[in-house]
Design an enzyme around this catalytic site. Sequence first.
Site, PDB file in Angstrom:
ATOM      1  N   VAL A 192      -2.571   0.040  -5.595  1.00 43.73           N
ATOM      2  CA  VAL A 192      -3.792   0.798  -5.316  1.00 43.73           C
ATOM      3  C   VAL A 192      -4.153   1.661  -6.535  1.00 43.73           C
ATOM      4  O   VAL A 192      -5.096   1.372  -7.259  1.00 43.73           O
ATOM      5  CB  VAL A 192      -3.638   1.671  -4.043  1.00 43.73           C
ATOM      6  N   CYS A 193      -3.368   2.677  -6.778  1.00 44.81           N
ATOM      7  CA  CYS A 193      -3.753   3.656  -7.797  1.00 44.81           C
ATOM      8  C   CYS A 193      -3.755   3.034  -9.191  1.00 44.81           C
ATOM      9  O   CYS A 193      -4.631   3.319 -10.002  1.00 44.81           O
ATOM     10  CB  CYS A 193      -2.817   4.848  -7.720  1.00 44.81           C
ATOM     11  N   VAL A 194      -2.773   2.197  -9.481  1.00 50.16           N
ATOM     12  CA  VAL A 194      -2.729   1.549 -10.792  1.00 50.16           C
ATOM     13  C   VAL A 194      -3.742   0.404 -10.854  1.00 50.16           C
ATOM     14  O   VAL A 194      -4.573   0.337 -11.763  1.00 50.16           O
ATOM     15  CB  VAL A 194      -1.311   1.018 -11.107  1.00 50.16           C
ATOM     16  N   SER A 252       0.300   4.231  -5.877  1.00 53.53           N
ATOM     17  CA  SER A 252       1.119   3.048  -5.874  1.00 53.53           C
ATOM     18  C   SER A 252       0.550   2.000  -6.825  1.00 53.53           C
ATOM     19  O   SER A 252      -0.632   2.031  -7.147  1.00 53.53           O
ATOM     20  CB  SER A 252       1.159   2.487  -4.457  1.00 53.53           C
TER      21      SER A 252
END
Lengths: 208, 208, 208, 208, 208, 208, 208, 208
Positions: free
Chosen positions: F115-117, F112
Amino acid sequence: MSYDRLTADNTAVLFVDHQTGLANGVQTQSPPEFINNVKALVTIAQIYKLPAVVTTSAHDGPNGPIIPVVEHGLPNAAIVHRPGQINAFDNEDFAAAVKKTGRKKLLIAGISTEVCVAFAALSAKHLGYDVYAVLDASGTWSKLVEDAAVARMVQAGIVPITWVAVGAELLGSWASPTGEAHAQLMGDHLPFSANNMAGYLSAKGASR
Amino acid sequence: MSYDRLTADNTAVLFVDHQTGLANGVQTQSPPEFINNVKALVTIAQIYKLPAVVTTSAHDGPNGPIIPVVEHGLPNAAIVHRPGQINAFDNEDFAAAVKKTGRKKLLIAGISTEVCVAFAALSAKHLGYDVYAVLDASGTWSKLVEDAAVARMVQAGIVPITWVAVGAELLGSWASPTGEAHAQLMGDHLPFSANNMAGYLSAKGASR
Amino acid sequence: MSYDRLTADNTAVLFVDHQTGLANGVQTQSPPEFINNVKALVTIAQIYKLPAVVTTSAHDGPNGPIIPVVEHGLPNAAIVHRPGQINAFDNEDFAAAVKKTGRKKLLIAGISTEVCVAFAALSAKHLGYDVYAVLDASGTWSKLVEDAAVARMVQAGIVPITWVAVGAELLGSWASPTGEAHAQLMGDHLPFSANNMAGYLSAKGASR
Amino acid sequence: MSYDRLTADNTAVLFVDHQTGLANGVQTQSPPEFINNVKALVTIAQIYKLPAVVTTSAHDGPNGPIIPVVEHGLPNAAIVHRPGQINAFDNEDFAAAVKKTGRKKLLIAGISTEVCVAFAALSAKHLGYDVYAVLDASGTWSKLVEDAAVARMVQAGIVPITWVAVGAELLGSWASPTGEAHAQLMGDHLPFSANNMAGYLSAKGASR
Amino acid sequence: MSYDRLTADNTAVLFVDHQTGLANGVQTQSPPEFINNVKALVTIAQIYKLPAVVTTSAHDGPNGPIIPVVEHGLPNAAIVHRPGQINAFDNEDFAAAVKKTGRKKLLIAGISTEVCVAFAALSAKHLGYDVYAVLDASGTWSKLVEDAAVARMVQAGIVPITWVAVGAELLGSWASPTGEAHAQLMGDHLPFSANNMAGYLSAKGASR
Amino acid sequence: MSYDRLTADNTAVLFVDHQTGLANGVQTQSPPEFINNVKALVTIAQIYKLPAVVTTSAHDGPNGPIIPVVEHGLPNAAIVHRPGQINAFDNEDFAAAVKKTGRKKLLIAGISTEVCVAFAALSAKHLGYDVYAVLDASGTWSKLVEDAAVARMVQAGIVPITWVAVGAELLGSWASPTGEAHAQLMGDHLPFSANNMAGYLSAKGASR
Amino acid sequence: MSYDRLTADNTAVLFVDHQTGLANGVQTQSPPEFINNVKALVTIAQIYKLPAVVTTSAHDGPNGPIIPVVEHGLPNAAIVHRPGQINAFDNEDFAAAVKKTGRKKLLIAGISTEVCVAFAALSAKHLGYDVYAVLDASGTWSKLVEDAAVARMVQAGIVPITWVAVGAELLGSWASPTGEAHAQLMGDHLPFSANNMAGYLSAKGASR
Amino acid sequence: MSYDRLTADNTAVLFVDHQTGLANGVQTQSPPEFINNVKALVTIAQIYKLPAVVTTSAHDGPNGPIIPVVEHGLPNAAIVHRPGQINAFDNEDFAAAVKKTGRKKLLIAGISTEVCVAFAALSAKHLGYDVYAVLDASGTWSKLVEDAAVARMVQAGIVPITWVAVGAELLGSWASPTGEAHAQLMGDHLPFSANNMAGYLSAKGASR
């Protein structure tokens, strides 16, 4: 670590005025979304054993008592009932309770975003803390008010964040000891995550 | 009664394809709102002991198993796993299970609104049932699709409804034996209601 | 008249469960919009001396007392505190109070739209009244719920309406004796109308 | 069957003025959503071998040629280039082409919803066809215009529908010979469906 | 023709209270959208030489004069300044002016949708006219009010429509004598249409 | 060049956790919009031969495998399956793979966004890279979460961008060797662009 | 205090062009919301005896007079009618009136946000004042315009704020002498707050 | 002046790729709103005799010619048809034309916001100009894309602005020689302003 992060050792969490009467004024998320997000932040505090300070404003008046999900979810939290101060850091007991946590990074959530969260966040920043405003565990009277509050806080160097990011930064790796509890947190509060898990287990079973 | 109403004696409830994979396609409510509303309808079925029929489409494939809140919440429901029929009433076991409830009024919820709900509703209407589409316990891929589905069903004489209205029509009076359980239902699924109760109890206590 | 209209002689107005606790659950209008619209309908009842029946559900419990604007605005209204019946027409005192107004046309507003308004409206329709649901003086938990409620009522032949239309139909002509009071109503509750009046008077004065 | 349904034998599909210039005027869905939905309806026509009639208005002028997805996707469709008639049924060749399909039920999609779709739908209804307006494969200049068009068509007895419901009604059962092609359709045009399939296959493989 | 349509011979258009002060109360479209749509309907009246009746309510008071685009665009319209009647058909001069047009079908637009348009539309329907409410050339105070007004009118058999559909039904065929003027109308009021024409002409020129 | 830009020589692209299960949690764009935008970024990587690193989190669990459009579209990408680390840069193989690209500028997309980005972007920024968050090829659970993520990244000096801008900055001039492939990219993923091209070619042909 | 705050001693408030004609151009809040928020800021000025400067632009022309709630609510305010200057600080009388307040912190509200508020705010900032733009007591022609105005002001170091935060910062503590008046302010302008108070008093009474 | 402002002497305006084909891709405003805003900026250039540079990208291809309102409205503008460069400042003729204006402050509008506007703005900023992005005279494919573009530009120190603010800053005082032309501009492009003027003149006349 490649940047300065939230960890279970450097972080405390502050719940400012999550009271029943105030909760009924929140118009920036639907009530089921808001309560879901507050619950999730409470659970994160449990999982990561974050020191928590809960504070209220005139809790025995029309603002009402602490909402049950916060009160029951944080049995070990320090609770400071402020007699009148609006900025929680103007209350010496609150400021002392925060200081006593010994943590440098503060997660702040509350009702309302532009008063209870922003005022505490600005004071905490001024006092030298690293401050994170947990926006989805906070709420206020309109989108216009929320947008203004976020802009003011960002302008002052406060970090805007939401509970999934808070949790993920604390977790660090799914291989950590809190991984299982964290997966339960995600499933309980992000429904698609529970669906994925149930579908996965079913598919694995189906292939047996 | 002054109009023909839902009662605990004349009503059955049908859950059509509330499966984990399909739930992840719902874009007409946020996931916390949707799961909250489905849970509420399940709880209504429990409180009013409504005969329930749960059905799935290819539940051992990518559509996934029944979402836990439905499966665990309705342990006594008839469950019909349809091998392929899209319209649940095309499945003889399902049609028989519905008939066996002996009820004239059918509450139908499902994923998706325009297929699983609307097809079953149109068939049920054709078979002579009084049909109510429980829209907030149902969901689909976009607002445009939902609006078209509701318009189609209303055009065909199906009654659009949502869970609070379903529950209230069944309850009839807060003085009925289900009043206490119903209040719990409201508090659990309409957060402002729980806030009001907690604030009320606190205020009463405060005046002692 | 060229169609069957609301008049000061044939119309009564019912306020169903405009209580403080329930008002805090309204999410279909912003709170300032909602209170403004309820006030306007109250004022219409005053201006046109419409018989009014106000009813509550468990007003001494968490639903709370009647909101002040309704209570203070309608000192002559019949008030029926229902002990438990959800559909106001299930309460004999309420049904009698409505009947006693002697009016054929009923304006119904309340919280919530899909329960308190829709149930009373369906019963009133069944009893032979002409029924108008005053939608902007009513509110509920979400847009989805409101849309379903309106669709259900329209399907049943209940007329959807809003307060400006109610007022205008009662007024008939600005030359009527209530014209001045009506202009004040409009200015107080539709701000652009007050602005137009002030600007007009200023411009007239400026040209002197 | 328990109500009168769309089948591969009783249904034809009409694409009215899906032209490049007109497509650029659509503001009721985002362009990727709209083209996705038109493609899906084209694919349904292929899978179920529905007779298709494609028509254009001044296709060699600024309205532009047929959008490629329709033109290439329906190589066997009857194509009627209307020289000027806005209502496609005012063109004798078009009316004849529709009649020649021999089908009783007509799916109509087009640009714009309130002109090209609604006019053809009203005429078809008048001619005795069962008419379905496929709303998500259609588009127009604003939401207000679309809502008015749907209300007008529903008022006239035209059935509002969207492509997933069209496809599902034609499919009937996943066990039918078109099941595999239909699953591909769903995966290609409802991304969550492809995700579910990929996740399912992966989970099954992972458990081996 | 395959259904009963608007034609230049059977249609009149009524502009009810498009006054400067009232126009400033419109919140259902942005001001540039609203004025654009009103202008378009005025131009349609010009092109098709539709008899037009323009009426105002207290035009020398704060409601203000007729908006210029209507006043200047319809120099031959009958104008009826109503001294007080809210429903335009309650004014005998207005009712007579409409009758004098000799037309069976009435297009009605105005401010506000739920009062000036709906009241006139309900009366006209009652008097035996075929009534079309031109929704995008009308406006009101909020979306909720507009939705209620449309639902009330549709329930009463009034046809909801928007100006592009009005124009297209009157045009019938681009080959008609009004085709050129109609193309200009479209380009002036639907910007994508002008863009398409300019791009088309440029591309044709470029290939020479 | 007049400012420091993305070029095919200085840029790498990172796809973080574009997995089937996670994709079903995206609520910030409609699914057809999201998949369209991810595909476009994949195609840009192909056209400009950008070194790509694809990474997953627990891809053999409920998060699911890489979505096909990423997996099949980037056959030469380095793929790092992270066993548990949430921040991709906490995985040494991933950090090494990024470093091995030799590029200074990193495009990061993922699920997401917050979070991931955001986590990868903050780490990359800390490591000295120029970081661009490709927001439309990323997604998350709600608009509120996305807005907070963007504000956090912008506050930290990360550049917000979307795929059309990424592509245009890499292309530089339509006269470059990638011009033709780039035009195809635009037509495939921005439907109005394909419409314009088809209309243009038709108009040119029509004038012959 | 832990950061530099608004107090009753260091703050003045400027109302720029809250005129009847301009108020009718506001499209960023609904009219009842906007007037409610302006009233609240006026009341704050009263409670905290803030020096107020009210200014108009061509108030005897079509912009119209000061809206009554500002004019009547601030009888002691300095009023500067500017003959033509758009930026209020370009008017020497206005600049002098502001200076004469002797306050360092300026609250600025007005119509429109991007002109009357932003221009004055930029000038005030340049002159060395601490500047706060009170966004909900200000309004403009569209959301896009408002967003651009806020971004421009934040970029220039102006603090975005809304009236509840202004009031709360001035109040400091509910135990202060203005506490009671402040509670009245909140109840009058945040309806949920009045509801909470009424419910609280009722519950206390009920337990006697 | 109390801050560094736009004046007729220090400002030039750049229109980047306002072409018919590109205009049809704009989804961030409705088409009537967008064309209205572009026209207004063109008129500002006329009134203040701002040197204007208009540039196109492949204007003889599918992007289409300059939209008429720009082309006809700026007969004296320098026009640079770029053969392929996406960033207008990469074209030497364009850069020279801008330099030749001799102005320090640049207003930039275009299609699309994130490419044509943002790239030119970033380059202009790098070249030492004061850069203002005129957001409402610009447009792009989605709100998400626009928001990212504005955030990127603000981050880089470019000033976000809209046409009313541009005009007002240039006007300075209604007493300036351009006052009358400016009032016409406002009335033509902000409809409430024309309404106010007409109402004002009518009211003045009415009082004679």
